[in-house]
Design an enzyme around this catalytic site. Structure first.
Site, PDB file in Angstrom:
ATOM      1  N   ASN A   1       0.856  -1.475   0.334  1.00 16.51           N
ATOM      2  CA  ASN A   1      -0.112   0.287   0.087  1.00 16.51           C
ATOM      3  C   ASN A   1       0.672   1.096   0.423  1.00 16.51           C
ATOM      4  O   ASN A   1       2.251   1.691   0.434  1.00 16.51           O
ATOM      5  CB  ASN A   1      -0.770   0.046   1.514  1.00 16.51           C
ATOM      6  CG  ASN A   1      -2.373   1.134   1.292  1.00 16.51           C
ATOM      7  OD1 ASN A   1      -1.391   2.216   0.889  1.00 16.51           O
ATOM      8  ND2 ASN A   1      -2.833   0.780   1.968  1.00 16.51           N
TER       9      ASN A   1
ATOM     10  N   HIS B   1      -5.379   3.054  -1.506  1.00 15.64           N
ATOM     11  CA  HIS B   1      -6.956   3.593  -0.878  1.00 15.64           C
ATOM     12  C   HIS B   1      -7.264   4.809  -1.006  1.00 15.64           C
ATOM     13  O   HIS B   1      -7.052   5.465  -0.111  1.00 15.64           O
ATOM     14  CB  HIS B   1      -6.969   3.049   0.657  1.00 15.64           C
ATOM     15  CG  HIS B   1      -8.395   2.958   0.686  1.00 15.64           C
ATOM     16  ND1 HIS B   1      -8.619   2.290   2.195  1.00 15.64           N
ATOM     17  CD2 HIS B   1      -9.370   3.521   1.882  1.00 15.64           C
ATOM     18  CE1 HIS B   1      -9.450   2.025   2.875  1.00 15.64           C
ATOM     19  NE2 HIS B   1      -9.903   3.247   2.137  1.00 15.64           N
TER      20      HIS B   1
ATOM     21  N   ARG C   1      -9.037   8.856  -0.951  1.00 17.95           N
ATOM     22  CA  ARG C   1     -10.535   8.910   0.498  1.00 17.95           C
ATOM     23  C   ARG C   1     -11.339  10.082  -0.540  1.00 17.95           C
ATOM     24  O   ARG C   1     -10.543  11.260  -1.025  1.00 17.95           O
ATOM     25  CB  ARG C   1      -9.991   8.967   1.522  1.00 17.95           C
ATOM     26  CG  ARG C   1      -9.271   7.903   2.003  1.00 17.95           C
ATOM     27  CD  ARG C   1      -9.513   8.090   4.168  1.00 17.95           C
ATOM     28  NE  ARG C   1      -9.588   6.673   4.352  1.00 17.95           N
ATOM     29  CZ  ARG C   1      -8.624   6.216   4.510  1.00 17.95           C
ATOM     30  NH1 ARG C   1      -7.915   5.886   4.092  1.00 17.95           N
ATOM     31  NH2 ARG C   1      -9.474   4.534   5.354  1.00 17.95           N
TER      32      ARG C   1
ATOM     33  N   HIS D   1      -4.839  12.032   0.559  1.00 15.88           N
ATOM     34  CA  HIS D   1      -2.588  10.954   0.511  1.00 15.88           C
ATOM     35  C   HIS D   1      -3.193  10.587  -1.152  1.00 15.88           C
ATOM     36  O   HIS D   1      -2.333  10.781  -2.208  1.00 15.88           O
ATOM     37  CB  HIS D   1      -2.710  10.087   1.181  1.00 15.88           C
ATOM     38  CG  HIS D   1      -4.174   9.369   1.414  1.00 15.88           C
ATOM     39  ND1 HIS D   1      -4.694   8.528   0.224  1.00 15.88           N
ATOM     40  CD2 HIS D   1      -4.225   8.481   2.802  1.00 15.88           C
ATOM     41  CE1 HIS D   1      -5.905   8.151   2.009  1.00 15.88           C
ATOM     42  NE2 HIS D   1      -5.665   8.693   3.063  1.00 15.88           N
TER      43      HIS D   1
ATOM     44  N   GLU E   1      -8.850   0.132  -2.966  1.00 16.84           N
ATOM     45  CA  GLU E   1      -9.745   0.111  -1.504  1.00 16.84           C
ATOM     46  C   GLU E   1     -10.656   0.836  -1.438  1.00 16.84           C
ATOM     47  O   GLU E   1      -9.686   2.074  -1.816  1.00 16.84           O
ATOM     48  CB  GLU E   1      -8.868  -0.517  -0.428  1.00 16.84           C
ATOM     49  CG  GLU E   1      -8.001  -1.168  -0.607  1.00 16.84           C
ATOM     50  CD  GLU E   1      -7.411  -1.567   0.879  1.00 16.84           C
ATOM     51  OE1 GLU E   1      -6.473  -2.718   1.172  1.00 16.84           O
ATOM     52  OE2 GLU E   1      -6.684  -0.066   1.320  1.00 16.84           O
TER      53      GLU E   1
ATOM     54  N   HIS F   1      -3.936  -5.252   7.936  1.00 18.95           N
ATOM     55  CA  HIS F   1      -3.947  -3.193   8.601  1.00 18.95           C
ATOM     56  C   HIS F   1      -3.498  -4.184   9.927  1.00 18.95           C
ATOM     57  O   HIS F   1      -3.547  -5.395  10.874  1.00 18.95           O
ATOM     58  CB  HIS F   1      -5.712  -3.217   9.431  1.00 18.95           C
ATOM     59  CG  HIS F   1      -5.704  -1.760   9.144  1.00 18.95           C
ATOM     60  ND1 HIS F   1      -5.273  -2.038  11.200  1.00 18.95           N
ATOM     61  CD2 HIS F   1      -5.905  -1.457   9.238  1.00 18.95           C
ATOM     62  CE1 HIS F   1      -5.124  -0.406  11.323  1.00 18.95           C
ATOM     63  NE2 HIS F   1      -6.281  -0.196   9.853  1.00 18.95           N
TER      64      HIS F   1
ATOM     65  N   ARG G   1       4.614  18.327   1.206  1.00 17.94           N
ATOM     66  CA  ARG G   1       5.300  19.938   0.389  1.00 17.94           C
ATOM     67  C   ARG G   1       4.976  20.280  -0.981  1.00 17.94           C
ATOM     68  O   ARG G   1       5.966  20.955  -1.492  1.00 17.94           O
ATOM     69  CB  ARG G   1       6.801  19.106   0.526  1.00 17.94           C
ATOM     70  CG  ARG G   1       7.732  19.676   1.632  1.00 17.94           C
ATOM     71  CD  ARG G   1       7.848  20.661   2.232  1.00 17.94           C
ATOM     72  NE  ARG G   1       8.997  20.929   1.337  1.00 17.94           N
ATOM     73  CZ  ARG G   1       9.928  21.760   1.414  1.00 17.94           C
ATOM     74  NH1 ARG G   1      10.417  20.194   2.328  1.00 17.94           N
ATOM     75  NH2 ARG G   1      10.900  22.075   0.531  1.00 17.94           N
TER      76      ARG G   1
ATOM     77  N   HIS H   1       1.663   1.411   6.091  1.00 21.28           N
ATOM     78  CA  HIS H   1       2.021   1.599   7.358  1.00 21.28           C
ATOM     79  C   HIS H   1       3.222   1.311   7.214  1.00 21.28           C
ATOM     80  O   HIS H   1       4.423   1.684   7.520  1.00 21.28           O
ATOM     81  CB  HIS H   1       1.128   2.152   8.358  1.00 21.28           C
ATOM     82  CG  HIS H   1       1.662   3.187   9.405  1.00 21.28           C
ATOM     83  ND1 HIS H   1       1.636   5.038   9.121  1.00 21.28           N
ATOM     84  CD2 HIS H   1       1.583   2.454  10.220  1.00 21.28           C
ATOM     85  CE1 HIS H   1       1.925   5.170   9.920  1.00 21.28           C
ATOM     86  NE2 HIS H   1       2.364   3.918  10.604  1.00 21.28           N
TER      87      HIS H   1
END
Length: 237
Positions: free
Chosen positions: A7, A43, A45, A50, A70, A190, A18, A214
């Protein structure tokens, strides 16, 4: 063999902080594939904080492995996925303002809705997966939606494993066994990390794919992206 899908949301977060195009999201995705990863996950949103919708379109032209998008199947997301036609869409019931995904689908109360959404994606040749908890009744209901796969939501496992509670993997093992029996493919994601991924993989039969972002990116700050991808592949195989 369990595939690793990386991911890259955190790469987009860093870029957006930036402005401009550093780091270059498309190059990073290509590098990750060259390092051996078998998939790229994003993913997006609605607020595009992001991954941007345009990123999803641009990545379609460059990703050569499996491409997984996702998100919550609101209209704008569905339109994007139907336009891009990734390898897989993973349906996640996250709120618009959610920092990260924090719950799986209630596949009983949302069964009719999921059936409709899944059928629309599958009609375009897009494999579907449902983000879900380990409740066996929800797994049974997921099979009735017509989905191709489920993605086990692994935050609870990761949290308990960190405390030394390895028994916490048991509900995931049972969920995977039932899902396979019902004809569903099994993904997971996750809070999976280098610390827990091998134990998890060894205890989840028929695990098709893990999606990790992450932790992998954070670990790469110390160990380097190419090295970390290789370390995950080694633990998965």
């Amino acid at each position: 063999m369990t595939k690793l899908s990386v991911n890259i949301n955190k790469i987009a977060t860093l870029r957006n902080s930036r402005g401009g195009n550093v780091p270059n999201l498309l190059k990073v995705a290509t590098d990750i594939e060259n390092f051996g990863a078998e998939g790229i996950t994003i993913h997006p949103r609605p607020d595009e904080r992001h991954i941007r919708y345009q990123d999803a379109r641009d990545l379609k032209k460059t990703v050569t492995t499996e491409y997984n998008i996702e998100g919550n199947p609101i209209k704008s997301f569905m339109d994007l996925v139907l336009e891009v036609k990734p390898t897989q869409v993973t349906l996640v019931p996250d709120a618009v303002d959610a920092i990260t995904s924090n719950a799986g689908w209630d596949t009983i109360n949302n069964q009719a809705f999921l059936q409709e959404v899944i059928a629309e994606f599958q009609n375009k040749g897009i494999r579907t997966s449902i983000f879900i908890d380990t409740d066996l009744k929800l797994i049974e209901a997921a099979a009735k939606t017509g989905t191709d796969r489920i993605e086990l939501y692994t935050e609870q496992f990761a949290s308990e494993y960190e405390k030394g509670n390895k028994v916490a993997v048991k509900p995931y093992t049972e969920a995977a066994i039932l899902a396979h029996k019902l004809g569903l493919g099994i993904n997971a994601g996750h809070d999976l990390s280098l610390d827990n991924i091998k134990f998890f993989k060894d205890n989840i039969p028929n695990l098709d794919e893990v999606s990790i972002g992450h932790a992998l990116i954070a670990e790469s700050l110390y160990l380097g992206l190419e090295n970390v991808v290789s370390m995950y592949l080694h633990r998965l195989k």
